[in-house]
Design a protein around this motif. Structure first.
Motif, PDB file in Angstrom:
ATOM      1  N   LYS A  83       2.125   1.863  -3.497  1.00 41.89           N
ATOM      2  CA  LYS A  83       1.076   2.410  -4.384  1.00 41.89           C
ATOM      3  C   LYS A  83       0.808   3.861  -4.042  1.00 41.89           C
ATOM      4  CE  LYS A  83      -1.321  -1.876  -5.539  1.00 41.89           C
ATOM      5  NZ  LYS A  83      -2.560  -2.632  -5.510  1.00 41.89           N
ATOM      6  N   ALA A  84       0.869   4.176  -2.783  1.00 41.97           N
ATOM      7  CA  ALA A  84       0.624   5.582  -2.392  1.00 41.97           C
ATOM      8  C   ALA A  84       1.740   6.459  -2.894  1.00 41.97           C
ATOM      9  CB  ALA A  84       0.522   5.668  -0.844  1.00 41.97           C
ATOM     10  N   ALA A  85       2.958   5.954  -2.837  1.00 42.92           N
ATOM     11  CA  ALA A  85       4.091   6.754  -3.328  1.00 42.92           C
ATOM     12  C   ALA A  85       3.962   7.011  -4.819  1.00 42.92           C
ATOM     13  CB  ALA A  85       5.410   6.009  -2.997  1.00 42.92           C
ATOM     14  N   ILE A  86       3.535   5.970  -5.533  1.00 46.48           N
ATOM     15  CA  ILE A  86       3.353   6.111  -6.997  1.00 46.48           C
ATOM     16  C   ILE A  86       2.276   7.161  -7.298  1.00 46.48           C
ATOM     17  CG2 ILE A  86       2.555   4.906  -9.061  1.00 46.48           C
ATOM     18  CD1 ILE A  86       3.845   2.332  -7.842  1.00 46.48           C
ATOM     19  N   MET A  87       1.192   7.124  -6.598  1.00 49.28           N
ATOM     20  CA  MET A  87       0.083   8.068  -6.826  1.00 49.28           C
ATOM     21  C   MET A  87       0.536   9.477  -6.493  1.00 49.28           C
ATOM     22  SD  MET A  87      -3.212   6.065  -5.312  1.00 49.28           S
ATOM     23  CE  MET A  87      -4.269   7.401  -5.668  1.00 49.28           C
ATOM     24  N   ARG A  88       1.324   9.620  -5.457  1.00 47.91           N
ATOM     25  CA  ARG A  88       1.802  10.961  -5.086  1.00 47.91           C
ATOM     26  C   ARG A  88       2.681  11.524  -6.195  1.00 47.91           C
ATOM     27  NH1 ARG A  88       4.534   9.542  -0.952  1.00 47.91           N
ATOM     28  NH2 ARG A  88       2.710   9.337   0.395  1.00 47.91           N
ATOM     29  N   GLU A  89       3.510  10.653  -6.703  1.00 46.98           N
ATOM     30  CA  GLU A  89       4.409  11.084  -7.784  1.00 46.98           C
ATOM     31  C   GLU A  89       3.611  11.512  -9.020  1.00 46.98           C
ATOM     32  OE1 GLU A  89       8.189   9.301 -10.391  1.00 46.98           O
ATOM     33  OE2 GLU A  89       7.325   8.091  -8.775  1.00 46.98           O
TER      34      GLU A  89
ATOM     35  N   LEU B 277       0.844  -1.213   0.000  1.00 49.27           N
ATOM     36  CA  LEU B 277       0.000   0.000   0.000  1.00 49.27           C
ATOM     37  C   LEU B 277       0.865   1.243   0.000  1.00 49.27           C
ATOM     38  CD1 LEU B 277      -2.774  -1.006   2.570  1.00 49.27           C
ATOM     39  CD2 LEU B 277      -3.083  -0.573   0.137  1.00 49.27           C
ATOM     40  N   SER B 278       1.952   1.186   0.729  1.00 47.12           N
ATOM     41  CA  SER B 278       2.846   2.349   0.778  1.00 47.12           C
ATOM     42  C   SER B 278       3.438   2.616  -0.592  1.00 47.12           C
ATOM     43  CB  SER B 278       3.975   2.092   1.802  1.00 47.12           C
ATOM     44  OG  SER B 278       3.455   1.928   3.114  1.00 47.12           O
TER      45      SER B 278
END
Length: 653
Positions: free
Chosen positions: A14-20, A11-12
């Motif tokens: 995926k969250a990093a990817i979305m933030r980017e 999950l972390s």
């Protein structure tokens, strides 16, 4: 436990990817905004640079539009100027040569005046409009002259012969003009009456064309232009001056005279009667032909202008109507007399006959006075006729004429009154209208009442006249003759239905009563001579007639002398009766024969019986023919000479 840690790590990630990804999108958005802002700046700069060019382009386009409008307005103005010049040229030439183009030019001129009047921005518009109005005034003045000349040139009096040709065949004069005093149809009021009674509903009148039909549209167009120019009063005056005189002259040519009451009073009755007959004829011609023709002319010339048409018609006909009605008024107001009754009824009848046509022709407020005058004359004629009835009734009752009717025949008054009453019944329909107009009663009861009163007045007068006779027998013979004449006349006329059978039977009994009274008064004494009373005596007779060889008579004891005396008296009395009553008259042959027969039925049997019974006493003596002068046949023959109205020389034997 290991599984949970792995899931968190995933999950972390995926969250990093979305933030980017979001950071990249924001960067792109910021870059796009920067670029778009750069475009707004450039467009604003471009608009600023283009604005002067746009302003110059709009001004040029506006200028072109104004130039086009000005050119078009100038073209319109120039076109109206051109039309104005053309109209001016036509108008200055006048309407006489080409009226149609002249009227078109006036219409164009009016259009121009309206056009320039609306162009207040055009500096010369007031001057042009003023000049056009001045030209229009000249044009209308020329139209007035043209209307006047055209109307006058075609307005001519109508000759009587032309009017007669418009009458139904049954009403055309056979010879001469009915305007002359000698018109035979004017001599007898009853002729006029029966003529109108029989033909008024069936005949057709054809009004003459007072102005040629081809001219009427031209006059209409001219009149319309004058009305539009506000020249109504000038138009009315021109029309009245031209047409009213012509109408009056037409009536004068026909024979119409304007007579007042004093003029009428001075005329002899025969002349006045003829003039009344002519007046009746003139009224028909005037209303049905002349006025009807004038109405058609007015309606066509002033079509679309009803009020003006009615006013013109009223103005034109007023004098002519007055000329006709003044004569009727003069007759209605003149001294009343019995002979005027029938001409009054004739005049009333023609006014009633023409009533609906007068109402139709003289319609509208402008003609009110004319209609009122005609109605007033009708009512006055009815009133005068009714008053004449009363005068006649009184005159009959009080008639004191000394006309001698020595022979006991029908008195002239009786025949006059009966003929008068007969004529009344020729006017039954007219009298119905008259009685209803005056009293609102039933015509039959009114006429019956009038007739009975006249008959009663006549009988009262006859009773008075009968007292002039010294001989009572002649008194009753006179009344018998006159009442029999009345009864016979009633039975043979329409009066029988009105007076009724009871009236007839009652008066027939009166005739018989007078016949019986005549016999009693005329023959009672002579019949006494044939009575046996006094002829016998208980002493057997005497020589009273000794000079003739008197002595005893027959077995009845009759005295020869008395028989001779009675026969002698009979002869003298019969000869006197024969001489006198042969001069008397019973004009009705049936009544005369029945009266002779009634006398013979009494006299002859009595004479035969007397001679048969006592004749032998005389026949055996001297000169028997001196006493028995007549046989019964002789007496019968002599009775046949009674009531023949013979003069004295004819009755001498």
């Amino acid at each position: 436990m290991g599984i949970a840690v792995g899931a968190v790590d995933l999950l972390s990630e995926k969250a990093a990817i979305m933030r980017e990804s979001l950071q990249k999108s924001q960067t792109i958005t910021d870059n796009v905004v920067t670029i778009l802002g750069s475009f707004d700046h450039r467009l604003s700069a471009l608009e600023t640079a283009m604005r002067p060019t746009q302003i110059r382009t709009h001004s040029i386009r506006k200028a072109h539009e104004n130039i086009d409008k000005t050119l078009k307005a100038a073209e319109v103005i120039l076109a109206h100027f051109d039309q104005y010049r053309q109209a001016e040229t036509t108008i200055l030439k006048g309407p006489h040569e080409d009226l149609e183009n002249y009227l078109e030019a006036i219409a164009t001129l009016r259009s121009n005046i309206k056009f320039f009047g609306s162009k207040k921005s055009f500096k010369s518009s007031d001057a042009v409009a003023s000049h056009a109005n001045s030209l229009l005034a000249k044009a209308v003045a020329k139209l007035e002259d043209e209307f006047k000349q055209l109307l006058l040139s075609y307005s001519k009096p109508v000759e009587p012969e032309r009017l007669f040709d418009c009458l139904p065949n049954s009403m055309r004069p056979s010879s001469g003009s009915p305007g002359h005093e000698g018109d035979p149809s004017a001599k007898n009021p009853s002729n006029h009456h029966s003529h109108s009674e029989n033909n008024a509903d069936a005949v057709v009148y054809t009004p003459p064309a007072l102005i040629p039909p081809r001219i009427l549209p031209l006059l209409h167009d001219l009149a319309q232009q004058m009305i539009e120019a506000g020249h109504r009063q000038q138009l009315l005056k021109i029309y009245k001056d031209a047409r009213s005189n012509v109408l009056e002259e037409s009536l004068q040519k026909l024979g119409v005279e304007k007579l007042n009451k004093d003029d009428v009073q001075k005329l002899q009755w025969e002349i006045l009667e003829a003039k009344i007959g002519n007046w009746i004829h003139f009224m028909r011609i005037a209303v049905k032909l002349l006025f009807a023709g004038e109405r058609k002319v007015c309606d066509q010339i002033f079509e679309g202008f009803d009020a003006l048409s009615e006013q013109c018609f009223a103005e034109v006909t007023t004098n002519s109507v007055s000329m006709l009605l003044s004569f009727g008024e003069a007759i209605a107001k003149s001294k009343r007399s019995p002979e005027k009754l029938f001409v009054l009824l004739d005049m009333y009848e023609i006014m009633q006959e023409l009533h609906s046509e007068i109402e139709t022709l003289f319609k509208g407020i402008a003609c009110t006075e004319i209609k009122d005058a005609a109605m007033s004359l009708t009512k006055r004629l009815a009133q005068t006729a009714q008053e004449t009835f009363g005068d006649f009734e009184e005159a009959v009752e009080k008639d004191a004429t000394k006309t001698a009717v020595t022979d006991g025949t029908v008195h002239p008054l009786t025949s006059y009154v009966i003929n008068y009453v007969k004529f009344l019944f020729d006017y039954r329909s007219t009298l119905k209208q008259l009685f209803q107009e005056i009293e609102g009663g039933d015509d039959s009861s009114q006429l019956a009442s009038v007739t009975m009163r006249i008959m009663q007045a006549l009988q009262i007068n006859l009773d008075g006249k009968s007292k002039q006779y010294r001989d009572q027998a002649l008194t009753h013979l006179f009344l018998m003759n006159n009442i029999h004449y009345i009864v016979r006349s009633v039975r043979r006329s329409e009066a029988k239905d009105l007076l009724g059978d009871d009236w007839v039977q009652r008066h027939r009994r009166v005739v018989q009563q007078h016949a019986n009274q005549y016999k009693r008064n005329a023959w009672a004494k002579i019949l006494q001579c044939l009575s046996i009373q006094g002829l016998t005596s208980s002493g057997g007779g005497s020589g009273a007639g000794g000079g003739d060889g008197g002595g005893t008579g027959n077995s009845s004891g009759a005295s020869r002398a008395i028989v001779k005396d009675k026969l002698k008296q009979f002869n003298v009395m019969f000869e006197e009766l024969h001489q006198k009553q042969s001069q008397w008259t019973v004009p009705d042959s049936e009544l005369r024969e029945s009266l002779r027969l009634a006398v013979a039925e009494v006299l002859l049997p009595a004479y035969r019986s007397f001679v048969k019974r006592f004749g032998a006493l005389v026949e055996t003596g001297k000169n028997p023919q001196k006493y028995i002068k007549y046989t019964a046949d002789d007496l019968d023959r002599m009775l046949g000479e009674f009531f023949e109205g013979k003069n004295m020389s004819e009755t001498k034997r």
